[in-house]
Design a protein around this motif. Structure first.
Motif, PDB file in Angstrom:
ATOM      1  N   LEU A 183      13.866  -1.816   7.922  1.00 38.49           N
ATOM      2  CA  LEU A 183      12.651  -2.516   7.496  1.00 38.49           C
ATOM      3  C   LEU A 183      12.036  -1.863   6.258  1.00 38.49           C
ATOM      4  O   LEU A 183      11.488  -2.552   5.396  1.00 38.49           O
ATOM      5  CB  LEU A 183      11.641  -2.559   8.640  1.00 38.49           C
ATOM      6  CG  LEU A 183      12.013  -3.459   9.816  1.00 38.49           C
ATOM      7  CD1 LEU A 183      10.961  -3.360  10.913  1.00 38.49           C
ATOM      8  CD2 LEU A 183      12.162  -4.911   9.371  1.00 38.49           C
ATOM      9  N   ARG A 184      12.123  -0.536   6.173  1.00 40.74           N
ATOM     10  CA  ARG A 184      11.618   0.139   4.976  1.00 40.74           C
ATOM     11  C   ARG A 184      12.439  -0.242   3.752  1.00 40.74           C
ATOM     12  O   ARG A 184      11.891  -0.456   2.657  1.00 40.74           O
ATOM     13  CB  ARG A 184      11.625   1.655   5.185  1.00 40.74           C
ATOM     14  CG  ARG A 184      10.467   2.151   6.048  1.00 40.74           C
ATOM     15  CD  ARG A 184      10.362   3.666   6.022  1.00 40.74           C
ATOM     16  NE  ARG A 184      11.361   4.282   6.875  1.00 40.74           N
ATOM     17  CZ  ARG A 184      11.167   4.572   8.150  1.00 40.74           C
ATOM     18  NH1 ARG A 184      10.008   4.310   8.729  1.00 40.74           N
ATOM     19  NH2 ARG A 184      12.108   5.158   8.871  1.00 40.74           N
ATOM     20  N   LYS A 185      13.754  -0.340   3.930  1.00 43.99           N
ATOM     21  CA  LYS A 185      14.606  -0.771   2.818  1.00 43.99           C
ATOM     22  C   LYS A 185      14.308  -2.211   2.436  1.00 43.99           C
ATOM     23  O   LYS A 185      14.242  -2.560   1.248  1.00 43.99           O
ATOM     24  CB  LYS A 185      16.081  -0.623   3.208  1.00 43.99           C
ATOM     25  CG  LYS A 185      16.544   0.820   3.337  1.00 43.99           C
ATOM     26  CD  LYS A 185      18.004   0.898   3.749  1.00 43.99           C
ATOM     27  CE  LYS A 185      18.453   2.333   3.920  1.00 43.99           C
ATOM     28  NZ  LYS A 185      19.878   2.426   4.368  1.00 43.99           N
ATOM     29  N   LEU A 186      14.119  -3.069   3.430  1.00 42.34           N
ATOM     30  CA  LEU A 186      13.794  -4.469   3.164  1.00 42.34           C
ATOM     31  C   LEU A 186      12.461  -4.580   2.445  1.00 42.34           C
ATOM     32  O   LEU A 186      12.306  -5.382   1.515  1.00 42.34           O
ATOM     33  CB  LEU A 186      13.761  -5.249   4.482  1.00 42.34           C
ATOM     34  CG  LEU A 186      13.442  -6.749   4.382  1.00 42.34           C
ATOM     35  CD1 LEU A 186      14.482  -7.460   3.523  1.00 42.34           C
ATOM     36  CD2 LEU A 186      13.394  -7.367   5.778  1.00 42.34           C
ATOM     37  N   VAL A 198      -6.184   1.511  12.955  1.00 37.08           N
ATOM     38  CA  VAL A 198      -7.348   2.295  12.513  1.00 37.08           C
ATOM     39  C   VAL A 198      -6.876   3.471  11.665  1.00 37.08           C
ATOM     40  O   VAL A 198      -7.435   3.772  10.598  1.00 37.08           O
ATOM     41  CB  VAL A 198      -8.170   2.797  13.723  1.00 37.08           C
ATOM     42  CG1 VAL A 198      -9.216   3.817  13.279  1.00 37.08           C
ATOM     43  CG2 VAL A 198      -8.848   1.633  14.422  1.00 37.08           C
ATOM     44  N   ILE A 199      -5.818   4.136  12.125  1.00 33.38           N
ATOM     45  CA  ILE A 199      -5.245   5.257  11.378  1.00 33.38           C
ATOM     46  C   ILE A 199      -4.670   4.776  10.054  1.00 33.38           C
ATOM     47  O   ILE A 199      -4.893   5.384   9.001  1.00 33.38           O
ATOM     48  CB  ILE A 199      -4.163   5.955  12.227  1.00 33.38           C
ATOM     49  CG1 ILE A 199      -4.800   6.623  13.450  1.00 33.38           C
ATOM     50  CG2 ILE A 199      -3.388   6.975  11.394  1.00 33.38           C
ATOM     51  CD1 ILE A 199      -3.807   7.218  14.422  1.00 33.38           C
ATOM     52  N   HIS A 200      -3.929   3.681  10.103  1.00 33.49           N
ATOM     53  CA  HIS A 200      -3.303   3.149   8.890  1.00 33.49           C
ATOM     54  C   HIS A 200      -4.343   2.777   7.848  1.00 33.49           C
ATOM     55  O   HIS A 200      -4.216   3.145   6.668  1.00 33.49           O
ATOM     56  CB  HIS A 200      -2.456   1.928   9.247  1.00 33.49           C
ATOM     57  CG  HIS A 200      -1.877   1.227   8.050  1.00 33.49           C
ATOM     58  ND1 HIS A 200      -0.797   1.713   7.351  1.00 33.49           N
ATOM     59  CD2 HIS A 200      -2.257   0.076   7.415  1.00 33.49           C
ATOM     60  CE1 HIS A 200      -0.518   0.906   6.346  1.00 33.49           C
ATOM     61  NE2 HIS A 200      -1.384  -0.087   6.363  1.00 33.49           N
ATOM     62  N   PRO A 203       4.426  -8.027   5.400  1.00 31.29           N
ATOM     63  CA  PRO A 203       3.231  -7.875   6.250  1.00 31.29           C
ATOM     64  C   PRO A 203       3.504  -6.836   7.327  1.00 31.29           C
ATOM     65  O   PRO A 203       4.633  -6.690   7.801  1.00 31.29           O
ATOM     66  CB  PRO A 203       3.057  -9.275   6.859  1.00 31.29           C
ATOM     67  CG  PRO A 203       3.776 -10.197   5.929  1.00 31.29           C
ATOM     68  CD  PRO A 203       4.921  -9.416   5.374  1.00 31.29           C
ATOM     69  N   LEU A 204       2.486  -6.087   7.701  1.00 30.02           N
ATOM     70  CA  LEU A 204       2.670  -5.029   8.688  1.00 30.02           C
ATOM     71  C   LEU A 204       3.154  -5.562  10.034  1.00 30.02           C
ATOM     72  O   LEU A 204       3.822  -4.863  10.783  1.00 30.02           O
ATOM     73  CB  LEU A 204       1.362  -4.262   8.883  1.00 30.02           C
ATOM     74  CG  LEU A 204       0.966  -3.340   7.725  1.00 30.02           C
ATOM     75  CD1 LEU A 204      -0.391  -2.728   7.993  1.00 30.02           C
ATOM     76  CD2 LEU A 204       2.016  -2.255   7.522  1.00 30.02           C
ATOM     77  N   MET A 207      -1.625  -1.036  19.203  1.00 33.14           N
ATOM     78  CA  MET A 207      -1.530  -1.393  17.793  1.00 33.14           C
ATOM     79  C   MET A 207      -2.883  -1.272  17.098  1.00 33.14           C
ATOM     80  O   MET A 207      -2.960  -0.837  15.947  1.00 33.14           O
ATOM     81  CB  MET A 207      -0.985  -2.812  17.656  1.00 33.14           C
ATOM     82  CG  MET A 207       0.491  -2.948  17.910  1.00 33.14           C
ATOM     83  SD  MET A 207       1.493  -1.990  16.722  1.00 33.14           S
ATOM     84  CE  MET A 207       1.009  -2.750  15.171  1.00 33.14           C
ATOM     85  N   ASP A 208      -3.940  -1.647  17.772  1.00 31.26           N
ATOM     86  CA  ASP A 208      -5.274  -1.551  17.167  1.00 31.26           C
ATOM     87  C   ASP A 208      -5.606  -0.110  16.804  1.00 31.26           C
ATOM     88  O   ASP A 208      -6.174   0.166  15.742  1.00 31.26           O
ATOM     89  CB  ASP A 208      -6.325  -2.105  18.131  1.00 31.26           C
ATOM     90  CG  ASP A 208      -6.310  -3.625  18.212  1.00 31.26           C
ATOM     91  OD1 ASP A 208      -5.662  -4.250  17.357  1.00 31.26           O
ATOM     92  OD2 ASP A 208      -6.937  -4.182  19.134  1.00 31.26           O
ATOM     93  N   GLU A 209      -5.258   0.820  17.675  1.00 27.65           N
ATOM     94  CA  GLU A 209      -5.523   2.234  17.394  1.00 27.65           C
ATOM     95  C   GLU A 209      -4.681   2.732  16.223  1.00 27.65           C
ATOM     96  O   GLU A 209      -5.170   3.475  15.362  1.00 27.65           O
ATOM     97  CB  GLU A 209      -5.241   3.062  18.649  1.00 27.65           C
ATOM     98  CG  GLU A 209      -6.228   2.812  19.765  1.00 27.65           C
ATOM     99  CD  GLU A 209      -5.862   3.490  21.066  1.00 27.65           C
ATOM    100  OE1 GLU A 209      -6.752   3.696  21.904  1.00 27.65           O
ATOM    101  OE2 GLU A 209      -4.665   3.808  21.249  1.00 27.65           O
TER     102      GLU A 209
END
Length: 220
Positions: free
Chosen positions: A71-74, A209-211, A87-88, A204-206
């Motif tokens: 996914l990082r390569k994509l 917040v970090i992201h 999109p995340l 995912m919500d937590e």
């Protein structure tokens, strides 16, 4: 495994001689000999639980690292060719499995078997997420954070680690909760269900917040 070690040697441009290469060659020889001399046909019929465990092993040993790398390569390709990031929440690849849940007439797959398989997978997923959270905890000693994160952790000196510490505790309880459910004849646990992750959205919500905090402070 062995292939991962070989990739590591290639990436480091290490010579084909030397101790590391010899050890890798010996390991490969042992692996090939073991496979070659193993009966191709299993003499014991695997249970639905056995099948599910083997499927989970593939996720743990291969897909857990390979899929994010892909996914990082994509994402890099979309940025360079389209000028946009993925999109995340993009999920161009999805996996599903019938193991432990096939209702096609297999008399060995009962509701209890399906429940056991799902609970084992929940425990394994919690273990894998716990490992990744520990890695984040070790990396995110940053002091600066967003107002959103600060509102969550209060005046903690290391805001990211403060939130990650709570997430680690909860993820550990989630694994323990699932394992206790498996061991209990009545599917009970001493851990209250309110103290574990039962909803992907909460986790995912937590993380988001970090992201968002990292992006806002220029640390993405």
């Amino acid at each position: 495994g062995i292939l991962t070690q070989a990739d590591g040697l290639r990436e480091k441009n290490l010579p084909s001689t030397g101790f590391a290469q010899r050890e890798l060659d010996r390991a490969m020889e042992r692996e090939i000999a073991s496979i070659w001399q193993t009966d191709e046909v299993s003499r014991i019929k695997p249970t639905p639980q056995n099948e599910a465990e083997r499927g989970t092993l593939v996720v743990e040993t291969v897909l857990w690292e390979a899929l994010p790398n892909f996914l990082r390569k994509l994402n890099s390709m979309t940025e360079s060719t389209l000028g946009k990031s993925l999109p995340l929440d993009a999920t161009p690849i999805k996996f599903s499995s019938w193991m432990g849940g096939d209702r096609d007439g297999n008399p060995n797959v009962t509701p209890e078997v399906t429940r056991e398989v799902l609970m084992k997978q929940r425990a394994q997923a919690a273990s894998l997420f716990f490992r990744d959270l520990k890695r984040l905890y070790s990396e995110l000693s940053i002091l600066e954070c967003s107002g959103e994160l600060r509102a969550v952790v209060g005046d903690a000196k290391e805001p990211y680690r403060a939130l990650l510490s709570k997430m680690l505790d909860k993820m550990n309880r989630t694994q323990m909760w699932a394992e206790e459910q498996l061991k209990s004849a009545h599917h009970t646990s001493q851990i209250d269900v309110e103290e574990v992750y039962t909803d992907r959205k909460e986790f995912m919500d937590e993380l988001m917040v970090i992201h968002r905090s990292l992006c806002e402070t220029g640390n993405e």
